[in-house]
Design a protein around this motif. Sequence first.
Motif, PDB file in Angstrom:
ATOM      1  N   GLN A 131       1.002  -1.215  -0.254  1.00 15.70           N
ATOM      2  CA  GLN A 131      -0.124   0.064  -0.173  1.00 15.70           C
ATOM      3  C   GLN A 131       0.756   1.565   0.142  1.00 15.70           C
ATOM      4  N   SER A 146     -13.417   4.791   2.932  1.00 18.75           N
ATOM      5  CA  SER A 146     -13.502   4.432   3.891  1.00 18.75           C
ATOM      6  C   SER A 146     -14.716   3.497   4.712  1.00 18.75           C
ATOM      7  N   TYR A 170      -3.067   6.043   8.443  1.00 23.32           N
ATOM      8  CA  TYR A 170      -3.709   7.436   8.470  1.00 23.32           C
ATOM      9  C   TYR A 170      -2.995   8.457   8.681  1.00 23.32           C
ATOM     10  N   LEU A 195      -5.010  -4.415   6.152  1.00 24.26           N
ATOM     11  CA  LEU A 195      -4.024  -4.308   7.269  1.00 24.26           C
ATOM     12  C   LEU A 195      -4.600  -4.203   8.958  1.00 24.26           C
ATOM     13  N   GLU A 251     -10.407   2.710   0.106  1.00 25.41           N
ATOM     14  CA  GLU A 251     -10.403   1.889   0.301  1.00 25.41           C
ATOM     15  C   GLU A 251      -8.593   1.501   0.786  1.00 25.41           C
ATOM     16  N   THR A 287      -3.914   0.568   9.812  1.00 29.38           N
ATOM     17  CA  THR A 287      -4.288   1.074   9.404  1.00 29.38           C
ATOM     18  C   THR A 287      -3.926   3.084  10.199  1.00 29.38           C
ATOM     19  N   ASP A 320     -13.403   1.909   7.746  1.00 30.67           N
ATOM     20  CA  ASP A 320     -12.423   2.812   9.287  1.00 30.67           C
ATOM     21  C   ASP A 320     -12.727   3.261   9.989  1.00 30.67           C
ATOM     22  N   GLN A 350      -5.488  -3.178  12.798  1.00 29.37           N
ATOM     23  CA  GLN A 350      -5.746  -1.658  13.396  1.00 29.37           C
ATOM     24  C   GLN A 350      -4.341  -0.971  13.429  1.00 29.37           C
ATOM     25  N   THR A 401      -6.650   0.500   3.081  1.00 22.39           N
ATOM     26  CA  THR A 401      -6.090  -0.192   4.142  1.00 22.39           C
ATOM     27  C   THR A 401      -6.649  -1.475   4.222  1.00 22.39           C
ATOM     28  N   GLN A 402      -7.478  -1.833   2.974  1.00 26.73           N
ATOM     29  CA  GLN A 402      -8.252  -3.031   2.988  1.00 26.73           C
ATOM     30  C   GLN A 402      -6.714  -4.118   3.498  1.00 26.73           C
ATOM     31  N   VAL A 427     -10.404   6.752  10.383  1.00 26.67           N
ATOM     32  CA  VAL A 427      -9.652   7.649   8.953  1.00 26.67           C
ATOM     33  C   VAL A 427     -11.554   8.907   9.223  1.00 26.67           C
TER      34      VAL A 427
END
Length: 256
Positions: free
Chosen positions: A127, A178, A160, A151, A146, A156, A180, A153, A148-149, A184
């Motif tokens: 990513q 997102s 960010y 990943l 999306e 993620t 998340d 927490q 961080t699909q 996010v």
Amino acid sequence: MTPLIRAENLAVEYGETRVLAGVDLALEPGEIVTIVGPNGSGKSTLVRALIGLETPAEGRVIRAPGLRIGYVPQKLHIDASLPITVRRFLSLPRRVSDAEAAEALAHTGVPGLETRQLARLSGGQFQRVLLARALLMRPQILILDEATQGLDQPGTAAFYRLIEDLRTETGCAVLMVSHDLHVVMSASDRVICLNGHVCCEGTPKVVSEAPEYRALFGLGTGGAFALYRHEHDHEHEGGAACTHDPAHEHHHHDHA
């Protein structure tokens, strides 16, 4: 301030199915805007329309002249048998110098990966390489769908935080899609809650308290919603413009 990109009364259809309707959106220079919504709410379709990969059935998308967009897609499948190094990938489609490639990788927290095979990177490394490639466009807008699909927490949250730092360093605007929610939204100046139309829009705090948002994500009407994973050094102001239409209930489509 002239928006970098805006949508006016945007509608997108797949065959007989209307996936988006009546969407108004504007992205100003330097701001971080997040689009949230349940699966099938049209989030990816909206991004594809903004960057010109979908033709609106109604309305229009207006981009600033010569607008440079860096796009990080939701998923990019690399065949494990395809021999392509990180360095070669960064020169697709536009050739970049070794120095530019090294700078972009360092910027996104993965220095020295040039000789690694793409297919052998971890999810987080991959990513960040995608992000480095997007930054090589010198974008005025960074669009992440999306991103961080897959990943965990902590990964993620770190991704960010990196996006926030890049916005600060480069001044580019950021549009993120997102699911998340907690993480996010804390990184955003403004949040747009989408479900085929704009349900509500505003600062993270205001949107998280909006009845339309809470109903959409099954959060109930009472109690605090834990938004912030890390501290900001500035205050958010402003309100939400809630535009819920009872006649347009929350239908789920499979095309987002």
